[in-house]
Design a protein around this motif. Structure first.
Motif, PDB file in Angstrom:
ATOM      1  N   ILE A   8      44.150   1.835  35.980  1.00  0.00           N
ATOM      2  CA  ILE A   8      45.162   2.867  35.747  1.00  0.00           C
ATOM      3  C   ILE A   8      44.587   4.257  35.555  1.00  0.00           C
ATOM      4  N   PHE A  43      43.620   6.522  38.302  1.00  0.00           N
ATOM      5  CA  PHE A  43      44.693   6.722  39.273  1.00  0.00           C
ATOM      6  C   PHE A  43      44.721   5.585  40.301  1.00  0.00           C
ATOM      7  N   GLY A  44      44.267   4.422  39.918  1.00  0.00           N
ATOM      8  CA  GLY A  44      44.314   3.254  40.807  1.00  0.00           C
ATOM      9  C   GLY A  44      42.997   3.040  41.510  1.00  0.00           C
ATOM     10  N   SER A  96      61.042   2.365  47.343  1.00  0.00           N
ATOM     11  CA  SER A  96      60.263   1.121  47.298  1.00  0.00           C
ATOM     12  C   SER A  96      59.153   1.082  48.348  1.00  0.00           C
ATOM     13  N   LEU A  97      58.982   2.166  49.090  1.00  0.00           N
ATOM     14  CA  LEU A  97      57.850   2.265  50.020  1.00  0.00           C
ATOM     15  C   LEU A  97      56.770   3.181  49.458  1.00  0.00           C
ATOM     16  N   ALA A  98      56.951   3.615  48.231  1.00  0.00           N
ATOM     17  CA  ALA A  98      56.034   4.601  47.641  1.00  0.00           C
ATOM     18  C   ALA A  98      54.597   4.095  47.633  1.00  0.00           C
ATOM     19  N   HIS A  99      53.679   5.020  47.696  1.00  0.00           N
ATOM     20  CA  HIS A  99      52.260   4.698  47.610  1.00  0.00           C
ATOM     21  C   HIS A  99      51.968   4.120  46.229  1.00  0.00           C
ATOM     22  N   TYR A 100      50.983   3.244  46.146  1.00  0.00           N
ATOM     23  CA  TYR A 100      50.692   2.618  44.850  1.00  0.00           C
ATOM     24  C   TYR A 100      50.357   3.649  43.781  1.00  0.00           C
ATOM     25  N   ARG A 108      56.583  -5.464  43.901  1.00  0.00           N
ATOM     26  CA  ARG A 108      55.219  -5.005  44.214  1.00  0.00           C
ATOM     27  C   ARG A 108      54.394  -4.870  42.935  1.00  0.00           C
ATOM     28  N   VAL A 165      59.840   2.477  35.829  1.00  0.00           N
ATOM     29  CA  VAL A 165      60.078   2.693  37.255  1.00  0.00           C
ATOM     30  C   VAL A 165      61.306   1.912  37.717  1.00  0.00           C
ATOM     31  N   TYR A 166      62.204   2.610  38.398  1.00  0.00           N
ATOM     32  CA  TYR A 166      63.301   1.952  39.126  1.00  0.00           C
ATOM     33  C   TYR A 166      63.114   2.267  40.603  1.00  0.00           C
ATOM     34  N   GLU A 167      63.209   1.235  41.419  1.00  0.00           N
ATOM     35  CA  GLU A 167      62.978   1.428  42.853  1.00  0.00           C
ATOM     36  C   GLU A 167      64.281   1.579  43.634  1.00  0.00           C
ATOM     37  N   ASN A 185      60.717  -3.134  40.253  1.00  0.00           N
ATOM     38  CA  ASN A 185      61.866  -3.919  39.772  1.00  0.00           C
ATOM     39  C   ASN A 185      62.694  -4.499  40.921  1.00  0.00           C
ATOM     40  N   TRP A 186      62.618  -3.863  42.091  1.00  0.00           N
ATOM     41  CA  TRP A 186      63.344  -4.391  43.256  1.00  0.00           C
ATOM     42  C   TRP A 186      62.410  -5.169  44.174  1.00  0.00           C
ATOM     43  N   SER A 187      61.239  -4.594  44.448  1.00  0.00           N
ATOM     44  CA  SER A 187      60.331  -5.183  45.441  1.00  0.00           C
ATOM     45  C   SER A 187      59.399  -6.232  44.848  1.00  0.00           C
ATOM     46  N   SER A 216      46.213  -2.214  36.250  1.00  0.00           N
ATOM     47  CA  SER A 216      47.652  -1.968  36.334  1.00  0.00           C
ATOM     48  C   SER A 216      48.454  -3.236  36.054  1.00  0.00           C
ATOM     49  N   TYR A 276      53.300   4.650  41.612  1.00  0.00           N
ATOM     50  CA  TYR A 276      53.589   3.691  40.544  1.00  0.00           C
ATOM     51  C   TYR A 276      52.579   3.850  39.399  1.00  0.00           C
ATOM     52  N   ILE A 277      51.296   4.000  39.776  1.00  0.00           N
ATOM     53  CA  ILE A 277      50.239   4.068  38.747  1.00  0.00           C
ATOM     54  C   ILE A 277      50.389   5.350  37.913  1.00  0.00           C
ATOM     55  N   PHE A 302      50.033  -4.134  41.561  1.00  0.00           N
ATOM     56  CA  PHE A 302      48.751  -3.555  41.999  1.00  0.00           C
ATOM     57  C   PHE A 302      47.678  -3.946  40.989  1.00  0.00           C
ATOM     58  N   TYR A 316      53.083   4.967  53.662  1.00  0.00           N
ATOM     59  CA  TYR A 316      51.803   4.512  54.213  1.00  0.00           C
ATOM     60  C   TYR A 316      51.861   3.100  54.755  1.00  0.00           C
ATOM     61  N   ARG A 317      52.994   2.448  54.618  1.00  0.00           N
ATOM     62  CA  ARG A 317      53.080   1.066  55.106  1.00  0.00           C
ATOM     63  C   ARG A 317      53.629   1.028  56.530  1.00  0.00           C
ATOM     64  N   ILE A 341      52.039  -2.705  36.163  1.00  0.00           N
ATOM     65  CA  ILE A 341      53.393  -2.313  36.580  1.00  0.00           C
ATOM     66  C   ILE A 341      53.872  -3.223  37.713  1.00  0.00           C
ATOM     67  N   PRO A 373      65.859   0.560  46.969  1.00  0.00           N
ATOM     68  CA  PRO A 373      65.558  -0.489  47.950  1.00  0.00           C
ATOM     69  C   PRO A 373      65.326   0.086  49.353  1.00  0.00           C
ATOM     70  N   ASN A 374      64.690  -0.686  50.214  1.00  0.00           N
ATOM     71  CA  ASN A 374      64.641  -0.328  51.631  1.00  0.00           C
ATOM     72  C   ASN A 374      65.392  -1.384  52.421  1.00  0.00           C
TER      73      ASN A 374
END
Lengths: 396, 396
Positions: free
Chosen positions: B260, B263-264, A108-112, B253, A125-127, B249-251, B244, A115-116, B255, A168-169, B246, A129-130
């Protein structure tokens, strides 16, 4: 149409001559060696004066084909391709697994762009958690939990997993090998997005039990943008570096050497690739000095936390040079300042420092990679000076 | 791992100091103005010192957002995005129409990346025939014929059409407006791949009745690779510049500003984009001098055809500077020469000329764009000299 704004004298970089602590800038500053080759290689398709096979990664002159092998050895992976940035590399891998209903699990800290890339390939996408405030850590064992959740909810295990090496956060450094073990247990291919890692830190792919290693040349290998590195192992070469099978229905034309997800021949022909090569010998050396960078980062954190209210976010002790601070005291000032949140940006700029996002004061990110001790001290002193100017306490 | 080969003194460009007549090199040579900004902008993410909206095309400093508007005006289209080369731009458009069973119709002279972009998006390809040897022309009316054929064979008309403005095999210039009219009649969106056109020639999109205009910055706008331009009209902005949707599902988040298929944020942050801007004022001027370039190209053809057996392929009279010659006489020499097909490459190199594909003698391609009359004469004299050396006749 006024064309004056494009004249060289008007196209000045705002950070010129300043200390640039922008999170994405530190690892992309060209090496002296890369600067030396700029004039020769900056023209359009410069790498392609002699192209015999129609693929930039197979060029002999400049020695791109050799470079692939050296990079593979350096990263301890089997094979390499170059991409238009790490984002394109993620697209390439996920494209090979694109099928409606397929799932990718990512932290869930992945770069945007992670996700894109999934969205672009219709992957769900399944995250993972952090741990949330203040450390925001990813626990490796949560990967197994999410894999099981996916199985429960969709009827099958995920197709792919992705882990962000350095997010990156907060600049947290993930426990790659533990996630790698879990993915091997489940037989789920693991992508490591090492966009803030490899190039600064030593990364040995096979030791980490990963299947895809993605790097950003412009972020952390001192290369001109855009250039990404996609490394994989022999098991996946045919799947991900898939060749074209299309055939013209009238002409019969075919392009069987071209690799589809790289648009046939990856669009890195030219300067970005050559700067990556020219900086490579320096990169090979500098990853050995990562400990020194961490020492500087930790000193910087200690000094910054002497300012009232300033507090590092993310894991402790700090393992990376990308730093995120919460700063409620600066935020209080911003509320009353006529420049509002922009005051911090302007105060830093006056002191020759750039890279803190204009408008941000609640929290802010910086990267101290490659700063000399003297520059580091200049930055710390600037923050302390600004704090004192506005009546924020600073410890001795 | 021997790292010496990456030292600046060993990373020399083979064409340095030579006249480079490689088909893809002439239009990518940086302008003097672009050279002036290299040192300032060659670092990694150089354009992104101040990014407020997370998209390179919206940057105010450097003035990318303004640049988009000026480019749109110059190309007579409504909106612009930047891409990792024309190949990526084609991917972006086709992605918006990717659906199993959908068909794209393209000319049989199309660049391989047009076919690959279709393949990457699971589009079926139908080709518009060309007239074959020696002119290889595309007749616009054949587009209508192929549209009908698609309808007959698949039950519906094609989803997209693509026309190659200037093909890379013969340098023929297509009759865009006639194809545009047909596509409007059928209500099929038309992509013009102008990778060898715009930037050298004046292109006014709306006058040509096209819906997507694709340009290559490194091929014909004197920019550092990779940089493509994708221009479209308001009708298609929301379809092709899709944002985008997306959501973690947890966070949670999201964008929602990111586009898309780019690549964002398109991976052109940095030098390629700034060189494109710095060269733009020169490009705006030079397209007005295209007639002079054609005059030089036609003179070159006349002189080359004085060599026994050398004959231009493609349309006559020549309307572009990319030239393809058949050369059966050189091919005869190659059969007996100890260097085989490589002799021509080596003979030219000895005379300070590079860019003819090593090993090619049956036919070969060159591009004379931007050569001075003096350089042009040097090249012609070299070919004649080589011919005479091997006993091939040369007219006075």
């Amino acid at each position: 149409m006024n064309l004056d704004k494009y004249k060289p004298e008007n196209l000045k970089r705002i950070s010129k001559g300043m200390i640039n602590i922008h999170p994405i800038q530190r690892g992309g500053i060209l090496t002296q060696d890369a600067r030396k080759i700029l004039l020769d290689w900056a023209d359009g398709y410069s790498t392609c004066d002699i192209c015999l096979e129609g693929r930039v990664d197979l060029l002999k002159n400049p020695p791109v084909d050799d470079f692939k092998r050296d990079l593979a050895e350096f990263l301890k992976m089997d094979d390499i391709r170059f991409t238009a940035g790490a984002r394109h590399a993620k697209f390439v891998v996920m494209k090979a697994y694109a099928k409606d209903g397929n799932v990718i699990v990512l932290d869930s800290l992945a770069h945007y762009t992670s996700y894109i890339a999934a969205e672009l390939n219709n992957l769900r996408v399944y995250e993972v958690p952090n741990t949330g405030y203040p450390e925001f850590k990813i626990n490796p064992e949560n990967y197994a939990e999410v894999f099981e959740k996916v199985k429960e909810e969709t009827g099958k295990y995920p197709t792919l997993a992705l882990l962000t090496h350095v997010d990156y956060r907060y600049g947290n450094v993930a426990d790659v090998k533990e996630v790698g073990k879990i993915c091997r247990d489940y037989n789920i291919p693991l992508i490591l997005n090492s966009a803030f890692g490899a190039g600064l830190m030593e990364v040995r792919g096979k030791d980490l039990l990963i299947d895809f290693l993605i790097c950003s040349g412009h972020k952390t290998w001192s290369a001109t943008a855009p250039i990404g590195i996609l490394a994989t192992n022999y098991d996946y070469v045919d799947v991900v570096f898939k060749k074209s099978e299309i055939r013209g229905n009238w002409s019969g034309r075919a392009f069987t050497k071209k690799e589809i997800a790289f648009f046939g021949c990856s669009p890195v022909y030219g300067l970005p690739l050559v700067t990556l090569m020219a900086s490579f010998p320096t990169v090979v050396k500098r990853v050995k000095k990562w400990d020194e960078e961490i020492k500087k980062a930790r000193w910087f954190v200690r000094e910054m936390e002497k300012i009232e209210g300033i507090r590092l976010l993310g894991e402790r002790p700090k393992k990376h040079t990308l730093l995120h601070f919460e700063s409620p005291t600066f935020h209080m000032i911003a509320k009353k300042h006529k420049k509002r949140g922009y005051f911090l940006y302007h105060e830093l700029k006056k002191r020759g420092i750039i890279g803190v996002q204009p408008g941000m004061t609640k929290s802010f990110k910086v990267n101290v990679y490659g700063l000399s001790w003297k520059e580091l001290k200049t930055v710390v002193d600037a923050f302390k000076d600004i704090a004192e100017k506005y009546g924020i306490g600073v410890e001795d």
